[in-house]
Scaffold this motif. Structure first.
Motif, PDB file in Angstrom:
ATOM      1  N   TRP A  23      47.125  44.888  43.922  1.00 42.00           N
ATOM      2  CA  TRP A  23      46.913  43.820  44.484  1.00 42.00           C
ATOM      3  C   TRP A  23      45.838  44.063  45.852  1.00 42.00           C
ATOM      4  CZ3 TRP A  23      47.564  38.897  43.102  1.00 42.00           C
ATOM      5  CH2 TRP A  23      48.186  38.285  42.350  1.00 42.00           C
ATOM      6  N   GLU A  24      46.060  45.107  46.393  1.00 42.55           N
ATOM      7  CA  GLU A  24      45.272  45.498  47.404  1.00 42.55           C
ATOM      8  C   GLU A  24      43.929  45.772  46.960  1.00 42.55           C
ATOM      9  OE1 GLU A  24      45.843  45.424  51.033  1.00 42.55           O
ATOM     10  OE2 GLU A  24      47.713  44.435  50.317  1.00 42.55           O
ATOM     11  N   ALA A  25      43.830  46.393  45.766  1.00 36.15           N
ATOM     12  CA  ALA A  25      42.656  46.644  45.237  1.00 36.15           C
ATOM     13  C   ALA A  25      41.754  45.223  45.047  1.00 36.15           C
ATOM     14  CB  ALA A  25      42.610  47.488  44.090  1.00 36.15           C
ATOM     15  N   LEU A  26      42.459  44.551  44.415  1.00 35.40           N
ATOM     16  CA  LEU A  26      42.056  43.149  44.073  1.00 35.40           C
ATOM     17  C   LEU A  26      41.519  42.401  45.359  1.00 35.40           C
ATOM     18  CD1 LEU A  26      44.565  41.687  41.365  1.00 35.40           C
ATOM     19  CD2 LEU A  26      42.255  43.005  40.987  1.00 35.40           C
ATOM     20  N   MET A  27      42.042  42.591  46.290  1.00 39.42           N
ATOM     21  CA  MET A  27      41.881  41.836  47.786  1.00 39.42           C
ATOM     22  C   MET A  27      40.687  42.321  48.312  1.00 39.42           C
ATOM     23  SD  MET A  27      44.930  40.384  50.247  1.00 39.42           S
ATOM     24  CE  MET A  27      44.342  41.479  51.462  1.00 39.42           C
ATOM     25  N   SER A  28      40.575  43.816  48.269  1.00 41.08           N
ATOM     26  CA  SER A  28      39.359  44.568  49.000  1.00 41.08           C
ATOM     27  C   SER A  28      38.342  44.610  47.985  1.00 41.08           C
ATOM     28  CB  SER A  28      40.099  46.056  49.319  1.00 41.08           C
ATOM     29  OG  SER A  28      40.137  46.774  48.250  1.00 41.08           O
ATOM     30  N   GLY A  29      38.347  44.853  46.830  1.00 41.99           N
ATOM     31  CA  GLY A  29      37.381  44.827  45.876  1.00 41.99           C
ATOM     32  C   GLY A  29      37.284  46.122  45.289  1.00 41.99           C
ATOM     33  N   GLY A  30      38.290  46.873  45.576  1.00 41.03           N
ATOM     34  CA  GLY A  30      38.414  48.495  45.223  1.00 41.03           C
ATOM     35  C   GLY A  30      38.583  48.937  44.012  1.00 41.03           C
ATOM     36  N   MET A  31      37.208  49.099  43.187  1.00 38.52           N
ATOM     37  CA  MET A  31      37.260  49.338  41.782  1.00 38.52           C
ATOM     38  C   MET A  31      37.818  50.669  41.609  1.00 38.52           C
ATOM     39  SD  MET A  31      33.557  47.985  40.589  1.00 38.52           S
ATOM     40  CE  MET A  31      33.785  48.517  38.674  1.00 38.52           C
ATOM     41  N   ALA A  32      37.528  51.504  42.362  1.00 35.54           N
ATOM     42  CA  ALA A  32      38.108  53.225  42.203  1.00 35.54           C
ATOM     43  C   ALA A  32      39.704  53.088  42.238  1.00 35.54           C
ATOM     44  CB  ALA A  32      37.404  54.046  43.352  1.00 35.54           C
ATOM     45  N   GLN A  33      40.308  52.337  43.273  1.00 39.43           N
ATOM     46  CA  GLN A  33      41.674  52.114  43.500  1.00 39.43           C
ATOM     47  C   GLN A  33      42.283  51.493  42.423  1.00 39.43           C
ATOM     48  OE1 GLN A  33      42.552  49.889  47.015  1.00 39.43           O
ATOM     49  NE2 GLN A  33      44.847  49.978  46.857  1.00 39.43           N
ATOM     50  N   ASP A  34      41.770  50.268  41.689  1.00 39.56           N
ATOM     51  CA  ASP A  34      42.030  49.701  40.625  1.00 39.56           C
ATOM     52  C   ASP A  34      42.138  50.547  39.391  1.00 39.56           C
ATOM     53  OD1 ASP A  34      43.228  47.439  39.685  1.00 39.56           O
ATOM     54  OD2 ASP A  34      41.228  47.098  38.405  1.00 39.56           O
ATOM     55  N   ASP A  35      40.984  51.589  39.487  1.00 39.17           N
ATOM     56  CA  ASP A  35      40.998  52.573  38.229  1.00 39.17           C
ATOM     57  C   ASP A  35      42.037  53.542  38.224  1.00 39.17           C
ATOM     58  OD1 ASP A  35      39.023  53.387  36.241  1.00 39.17           O
ATOM     59  OD2 ASP A  35      39.398  55.183  37.263  1.00 39.17           O
ATOM     60  N   ALA A  36      42.404  53.883  39.487  1.00 37.82           N
ATOM     61  CA  ALA A  36      43.219  55.051  39.591  1.00 37.82           C
ATOM     62  C   ALA A  36      44.796  54.444  39.258  1.00 37.82           C
ATOM     63  CB  ALA A  36      43.168  55.553  40.948  1.00 37.82           C
ATOM     64  N   ALA A  61      33.353  44.341  40.291  1.00 35.21           N
ATOM     65  CA  ALA A  61      31.942  44.494  40.228  1.00 35.21           C
ATOM     66  C   ALA A  61      31.105  43.271  41.458  1.00 35.21           C
ATOM     67  CB  ALA A  61      31.239  44.438  38.783  1.00 35.21           C
ATOM     68  N   SER A  62      31.778  42.373  41.277  1.00 34.63           N
ATOM     69  CA  SER A  62      31.090  41.373  42.196  1.00 34.63           C
ATOM     70  C   SER A  62      32.027  41.074  43.589  1.00 34.63           C
ATOM     71  CB  SER A  62      31.081  40.001  41.648  1.00 34.63           C
ATOM     72  OG  SER A  62      30.151  40.405  40.506  1.00 34.63           O
ATOM     73  N   GLY A  63      32.899  42.096  43.839  1.00 32.82           N
ATOM     74  CA  GLY A  63      33.540  42.048  44.963  1.00 32.82           C
ATOM     75  C   GLY A  63      35.242  41.322  44.810  1.00 32.82           C
ATOM     76  N   PRO A  64      35.854  41.322  45.726  1.00 29.57           N
ATOM     77  CA  PRO A  64      37.403  41.109  45.709  1.00 29.57           C
ATOM     78  C   PRO A  64      37.440  39.479  44.769  1.00 29.57           C
ATOM     79  CG  PRO A  64      36.779  41.117  48.091  1.00 29.57           C
ATOM     80  CD  PRO A  64      35.484  41.347  47.269  1.00 29.57           C
ATOM     81  N   THR A  65      38.567  39.784  44.047  1.00 25.48           N
ATOM     82  CA  THR A  65      39.137  38.369  43.258  1.00 25.48           C
ATOM     83  C   THR A  65      40.311  37.848  43.792  1.00 25.48           C
ATOM     84  OG1 THR A  65      40.328  39.883  41.955  1.00 25.48           O
ATOM     85  CG2 THR A  65      38.042  39.605  41.168  1.00 25.48           C
ATOM     86  N   VAL A  66      40.815  38.381  44.937  1.00 28.95           N
ATOM     87  CA  VAL A  66      41.999  37.729  45.649  1.00 28.95           C
ATOM     88  C   VAL A  66      41.773  37.643  47.037  1.00 28.95           C
ATOM     89  CG1 VAL A  66      44.454  38.171  46.053  1.00 28.95           C
ATOM     90  CG2 VAL A  66      43.726  38.513  43.740  1.00 28.95           C
ATOM     91  N   ARG A  67      42.247  36.454  47.479  1.00 28.32           N
ATOM     92  CA  ARG A  67      42.177  36.173  49.265  1.00 28.32           C
ATOM     93  C   ARG A  67      43.291  36.869  49.851  1.00 28.32           C
ATOM     94  NH1 ARG A  67      39.938  31.957  52.610  1.00 28.32           N
ATOM     95  NH2 ARG A  67      38.837  31.194  50.801  1.00 28.32           N
ATOM     96  N   ASN A  68      44.500  36.488  49.374  1.00 29.94           N
ATOM     97  CA  ASN A  68      45.539  36.936  49.789  1.00 29.94           C
ATOM     98  C   ASN A  68      46.690  36.687  48.793  1.00 29.94           C
ATOM     99  OD1 ASN A  68      46.691  34.021  49.831  1.00 29.94           O
ATOM    100  ND2 ASN A  68      45.646  33.895  51.904  1.00 29.94           N
ATOM    101  N   TYR A  69      48.036  37.318  49.139  1.00 25.58           N
ATOM    102  CA  TYR A  69      48.879  37.351  47.902  1.00 25.58           C
ATOM    103  C   TYR A  69      50.277  37.536  48.524  1.00 25.58           C
ATOM    104  CZ  TYR A  69      49.117  42.422  48.259  1.00 25.58           C
ATOM    105  OH  TYR A  69      49.477  43.855  48.767  1.00 25.58           O
ATOM    106  N   ARG A  70      51.404  37.194  47.845  1.00 22.78           N
ATOM    107  CA  ARG A  70      52.646  37.728  48.158  1.00 22.78           C
ATOM    108  C   ARG A  70      53.457  37.938  46.984  1.00 22.78           C
ATOM    109  NH1 ARG A  70      52.319  32.533  50.113  1.00 22.78           N
ATOM    110  NH2 ARG A  70      54.005  31.372  49.262  1.00 22.78           N
ATOM    111  N   MET A  71      54.600  38.659  47.110  1.00 23.80           N
ATOM    112  CA  MET A  71      55.402  39.036  45.909  1.00 23.80           C
ATOM    113  C   MET A  71      56.874  38.862  46.144  1.00 23.80           C
ATOM    114  SD  MET A  71      53.682  42.549  44.045  1.00 23.80           S
ATOM    115  CE  MET A  71      53.752  43.596  45.749  1.00 23.80           C
ATOM    116  N   ASP A  72      57.505  38.194  45.340  1.00 23.62           N
ATOM    117  CA  ASP A  72      59.022  37.894  45.540  1.00 23.62           C
ATOM    118  C   ASP A  72      59.679  37.842  44.121  1.00 23.62           C
ATOM    119  OD1 ASP A  72      58.466  35.272  44.855  1.00 23.62           O
ATOM    120  OD2 ASP A  72      58.347  34.512  46.699  1.00 23.62           O
ATOM    121  N   GLN A  73      61.017  37.704  44.422  1.00 25.49           N
ATOM    122  CA  GLN A  73      62.035  37.714  43.370  1.00 25.49           C
ATOM    123  C   GLN A  73      61.729  38.838  42.253  1.00 25.49           C
ATOM    124  OE1 GLN A  73      61.760  33.665  41.253  1.00 25.49           O
ATOM    125  NE2 GLN A  73      61.692  32.696  43.237  1.00 25.49           N
TER     126      GLN A  73
END
Length: 132
Positions: A23-36, A61-73
């Motif tokens: 989720w943090e990778a999606l929020m920051s646009g971190g392709m390398a973090q997502d790939d890992a 590739a075009s940047g973040p895809t998520v502005r914010n998030y939270r997980m529960d349940q």
């Protein structure tokens, strides 16, 4: 094999940390973090179809895809000595829209010598209550 609740709590914490990294990778646009975080054979099942690892990382590739998030349940199910399923509800918004969306996510994680890696994920949009 029966696991103690404490063991499941530890597993839950480990997998939530791994899922948070995605989720943090999606929020920051971190392709390398997502790939890992994703296995080479990763399979995603989403409302718009199937996706592999390159599709998942490529969306950044075009940047973040998520502005914010939270997980529960959150729930965890051990599938074997080196596999586990993490399921939870995610509430999130996109960078271009502040309206929150809700979905249920199930991810299968595989334990490797270097840590956990995501091999499968499925997102299911939450049903919209009548009148919403």
């Amino acid at each position: 094999m029966t696991r103690t609740p404490l063991r499941n709590e530890a597993l839950m914490a480990e997998l939530l940390a791994c899922e948070t990294a995605v989720w943090e990778a999606l929020m920051s646009g971190g392709m390398a973090q997502d790939d890992a975080a994703l296995d080479a054979g990763f399979l995603g099942v989403y409302p718009d179809g199937f996706a592999g690892k390159d599709d998942h990382t490529g969306q950044l590739a075009s940047g973040p895809t998520v502005r914010n998030y939270r997980m529960d349940q959150a729930r965890v199910v051990e599938l074997g000595p080196d596999y586990a399923l993490l399921s939870y509800r995610a509430t999130y918004s996109r960078p271009s829209d502040t309206k929150e969306q809700v979905m249920y996510v199930s991810s299968i994680w595989k334990r490797t010598r270097t840590g956990w890696i995501n091999v499968f994920s499925q997102d299911t949009p939450a049903a919209v209550p009548n009148g919403s």
